[in-house]
Design a protein around this motif. Structure first.
Motif, short mmCIF file in Angstrom:
data_model
loop_
_atom_site.label_atom_id
_atom_site.label_comp_id
_atom_site.label_asym_id
_atom_site.label_seq_id
_atom_site.Cartn_x
_atom_site.Cartn_y
_atom_site.Cartn_z
N ASP A 100 0.86 -1.18 0.00
CA ASP A 100 0.00 0.00 0.00
C ASP A 100 0.89 1.23 0.00
OD1 ASP A 100 -1.94 1.89 0.34
OD2 ASP A 100 -2.61 1.19 2.30
N ASP A 101 0.67 2.13 -0.94
CA ASP A 101 1.48 3.34 -1.05
C ASP A 101 0.79 4.54 -0.40
OD1 ASP A 101 4.05 4.07 -2.01
OD2 ASP A 101 3.12 5.28 -3.57
N GLY A 102 -0.34 4.34 0.24
CA GLY A 102 -1.07 5.42 0.90
C GLY A 102 -1.95 6.18 -0.08
N GLY A 103 -2.97 6.84 0.44
CA GLY A 103 -3.85 7.66 -0.38
C GLY A 103 -4.67 6.88 -1.38
N GLY A 104 -4.86 5.59 -1.15
CA GLY A 104 -5.62 4.76 -2.08
C GLY A 104 -4.80 4.19 -3.22
N PHE A 105 -3.49 4.41 -3.20
CA PHE A 105 -2.60 3.90 -4.24
C PHE A 105 -1.91 2.62 -3.75
CE2 PHE A 105 -3.00 8.39 -5.13
CZ PHE A 105 -3.11 8.43 -6.50
N ARG A 106 -1.73 1.68 -4.65
CA ARG A 106 -1.00 0.45 -4.36
C ARG A 106 0.16 0.33 -5.34
NH1 ARG A 106 -6.07 0.29 -4.21
NH2 ARG A 106 -6.31 -0.33 -6.37
N TYR A 107 1.24 -0.33 -4.91
CA TYR A 107 2.40 -0.47 -5.80
C TYR A 107 2.78 -1.93 -5.97
CZ TYR A 107 5.42 -1.34 -1.77
OH TYR A 107 5.99 -1.89 -0.66
#
Length: 132
Positions: free
Chosen positions: A68-75
Motif C-alpha cells: 500500500d502506497d497510501g492515499g488509495g494507491f497500491r504499488y
C-alpha cells in the motif's frame, strides 16, 4: 394581444432547463477529468519515486514487492534479470578468465494502481539497469 401564451412560456422553460442540464453535465465532466488527471500525475510521481528507490537505493536483486502506497494507491515492483555477462579487464590474461566480474542486466517494472473495478487505473514504468 400582448404578452406570451402559456404554451410559449412552457416551451421556453423546457429549453432553458435543457440548457441548464447540459451546462451542469459539462461542468461535472470537466471536474471529473481534472480529478482523474491529478490522480495520474500523483501516481506517476509515486511510480518514479519507487523506481528510483529500487534502482539507486540498495543493491539490485531479483524479486517482486507489493504494498500500500497510501492515499488509495497500491504499488508493485518487479526486478527480473535479463542477461548476465562475465567481464574481464583488458590487463587480465586469458588464463585469469575465472576471475572475471559478473555483470547482470535487470529489467525493473513499477506499477502504481488506484481505484476499484471497473474504474481501476494504473501507471507502469519500465527501465533497465546494470547490477552486480
Amino acid at each position: 394581444m400582448k404578452g406570451f401564451t402559456l404554451l410559449e412560456v412552457v416551451v421556453a422553460l423546457v429549453v432553458a432547463s435543457l440548457a441548464a442540464v447540459a451546462l451542469f453535465e459539462a461542468t461535472s465532466s470537466g471536474l471529473s477529468a481534472s480529478q482523474n488527471a491529478a490522480q495520474y500525475v500523483q501516481a506517476l510521481v509515486r511510480a518514479k519515486s519507487r523506481l528510483d528507490v529500487t534502482v539507486y537505493g540498495a543493491h539490485l536483486a531479483p524479486g517482486t514487492w507489493t504494498g500500500d502506497d497510501g492515499g488509495g494507491f497500491r504499488y508493485r515492483v518487479q526486478v527480473t534479470p535479463i542477461e548476465t555477462v562475465n567481464l574481464q579487464s583488458a590487463v587480465q590474461s586469458a588464463a585469469r578468465a575465472e576471475a572475471a566480474a559478473k555483470v547482470v542486466l535487470y529489467q525493473v517494472n513499477v506499477w502504481i494502481d488506484w481505484g476499484r473495478n471497473p474504474q481501476r487505473h494504473d501507471v507502469h514504468l519500465v527501465t533497465q539497469q546494470i547490477g552486480g
